[in-house]
Design a protein around this motif. Structure first.
Motif, PDB file in Angstrom:
ATOM      1  N   SER A  93       1.165  -1.795   0.106  1.00 48.08           N
ATOM      2  CA  SER A  93       0.094  -0.543  -0.252  1.00 48.08           C
ATOM      3  C   SER A  93       0.488   1.457  -0.057  1.00 48.08           C
ATOM      4  CB  SER A  93      -0.618  -0.167   1.455  1.00 48.08           C
ATOM      5  OG  SER A  93       0.055   0.179   2.139  1.00 48.08           O
ATOM      6  N   LYS A  94       2.369   1.705   0.117  1.00 51.37           N
ATOM      7  CA  LYS A  94       3.152   2.024   0.065  1.00 51.37           C
ATOM      8  C   LYS A  94       4.267   1.937  -0.936  1.00 51.37           C
ATOM      9  CE  LYS A  94       3.229   2.063   5.477  1.00 51.37           C
ATOM     10  NZ  LYS A  94       4.128   2.418   6.665  1.00 51.37           N
ATOM     11  N   ALA A 115     -12.773   4.170   3.214  1.00 53.30           N
ATOM     12  CA  ALA A 115     -12.765   4.619   3.804  1.00 53.30           C
ATOM     13  C   ALA A 115     -12.169   6.176   3.604  1.00 53.30           C
ATOM     14  CB  ALA A 115     -13.633   4.466   5.108  1.00 53.30           C
ATOM     15  N   GLY A 116     -11.176   6.323   2.226  1.00 58.05           N
ATOM     16  CA  GLY A 116      -9.936   7.757   2.820  1.00 58.05           C
ATOM     17  C   GLY A 116      -8.933   6.633   2.489  1.00 58.05           C
ATOM     18  N   GLU A 117      -8.824   5.304   3.032  1.00 57.58           N
ATOM     19  CA  GLU A 117      -7.502   4.572   3.138  1.00 57.58           C
ATOM     20  C   GLU A 117      -7.304   3.781   2.113  1.00 57.58           C
ATOM     21  OE1 GLU A 117      -6.989   3.290   6.834  1.00 57.58           O
ATOM     22  OE2 GLU A 117      -7.574   5.393   8.361  1.00 57.58           O
ATOM     23  N   VAL A 118      -6.119   2.802   1.500  1.00 58.11           N
ATOM     24  CA  VAL A 118      -5.796   2.100   1.186  1.00 58.11           C
ATOM     25  C   VAL A 118      -5.902   0.911   1.921  1.00 58.11           C
ATOM     26  CG1 VAL A 118      -3.207   1.165  -0.566  1.00 58.11           C
ATOM     27  CG2 VAL A 118      -4.232   3.677  -0.379  1.00 58.11           C
ATOM     28  N   THR A 119      -6.636   0.043   1.213  1.00 54.68           N
ATOM     29  CA  THR A 119      -6.840  -1.489   2.351  1.00 54.68           C
ATOM     30  C   THR A 119      -6.264  -2.813   1.197  1.00 54.68           C
ATOM     31  OG1 THR A 119      -9.151  -1.371   0.588  1.00 54.68           O
ATOM     32  CG2 THR A 119      -8.869  -0.350   3.254  1.00 54.68           C
ATOM     33  N   ALA A 120      -5.778  -2.425   0.109  1.00 54.22           N
ATOM     34  CA  ALA A 120      -5.545  -3.170  -1.013  1.00 54.22           C
ATOM     35  C   ALA A 120      -4.812  -2.613  -2.403  1.00 54.22           C
ATOM     36  CB  ALA A 120      -6.436  -4.270  -1.086  1.00 54.22           C
TER      37      ALA A 120
END
Length: 329
Positions: A93-94, A115-120
């Motif tokens: 994810s980075k 929800a605004g975040e990288v999950t995969a």
């Protein structure tokens, strides 16, 4: 640490072709760049070359360039992830994975956001295998000029893949291992495990006999931990880019710690224009800036005070280190 540690993640055919290269060429490899259904590119000596079907290097793209098919690319990616995409998702994810030997592999993909975040991540299209090089005494000429009678804080600059990490690794080794008859207490904040190349609890790179390594923590958290618990004389950090890292360094300076940090810049002119470097210089704690011109073989040193004067002269807006809630510059 070396090309040999990177070969096991490749396909057998690709590893065999690269292994067959003459030693004087393979020692210069800094990146192996792979694109799904695209050409295999080898970076060395400051340039990029295409790998041909017969294992030779081409200085231009041609139909004879070796193409990484979809199945071969997917196989290499699974090997890189140690056949567990789930366990690698945090680093993916980075945008990277660090494999054994400290080899950082950049991954170009599409983010899956919830929800605004990288999950995969999905749709992996490119892999960039950066080869970590350990060059003993790469930092010695700079230490001979600046560290015989003093312990200054320095900013090390170069373009990407220009030798910053190699320099800092050897800097830590020399400074903590008795340079000028002083065994300095050095702490390396190794956020991506590229400097000390830790495998489990073993440091596979030589970073010195009196060096402590904090791995995978963010640089800002690592600096705070080191200052609070390790009583360092010098803290080493690679690739400073965020405001919170500068703020953590400011607290470290207040505790009497010296720093050696690296930044991306190809010239002193570029250093003058970059906000993060302006913030570092305006702290009035760094004594010198070291620009690596030809990997670690050629360099230029300027006083940080002279760099500050140029920044002030070329910028009408004053620069200061303050926490306005922003995380990056």
């Amino acid at each position: 640490m070396s090309l040999e540690t990177a070969l096991p993640v490749l396909s057998d055919k690709l590893a065999e072709m690269i292994s067959a290269m003459p030693g004087e060429i393979s020692k210069q490899i800094t990146e192996i760049r792979l694109k799904k259904c695209g050409a295999a590119v080898i970076a060395l000596g400051g340039g990029c070359y295409f790998l041909s079907e017969n294992g030779r290097l081409l200085n231009h793209y041609a139909k004879s360039a070796y193409t990484i098919g979809k199945d071969e690319f997917d196989f290499i990616f699974r090997r890189i992830c140690n056949y567990s995409l789930h366990s690698a998702i945090d680093s993916l994810s980075k945008g990277f994975i660090t494999c054994d030997g400290g080899n950082r592999i950049g991954v170009a993909s599409s983010a899956v956001i919830k929800a605004g975040e990288v999950t995969a991540v999905k749709d992996i299209t490119s892999l960039n295998i950066r080869i970590a090089n350990e060059i003993k005494d790469a930092a010695r000429p700079v230490l001979n000029m600046l560290y015989v009678n003093a312990l200054p804080s320095i900013i090390v600059a170069s373009p990407p893949a220009g030798g910053k990490t190699t320099f800092l690794r050897d800097y830590a080794r020399l400074l903590s291992s008795g340079f000028n008859n002083h065994y300095r207490k050095v702490v390396v904040i190794d956020e991506r495990n590229e400097i000390a190349e830790k495998q489990n609890s073993v440091l596979t790179a030589d970073v010195g006999v009196n060096t402590d390594v904090i791995t995978y923590f963010s640089k800002s958290d690592g600096i705070e931990m080191a200052v609070r618990t390790m009583s360092p004389e010098v803290i080493v950090c690679d690739e400073i880019s965020r405001r919170r890292e500068v703020l953590a360094m400011a607290d470290g300076f207040c505790s009497g710690v010296k720093f050696a940090v690296s930044v991306h810049a190809s010239s002193f002119g570029e250093m003058i224009s970059k906000p993060v470097i302006k913030s570092l210089v305006m702290m009035n704690e760094f004594e010198y800036a070291v620009l690596l011109k030809d990997y670690t073989n050629d360099f230029e040193i300027v006083k940080a005070s002279d760099l500050k004067s140029e920044i002030i002269r070329n910028n009408s807006a004053e620069f200061s280190v303050n926490n306005n809630g922003a995380d990056s510059f």
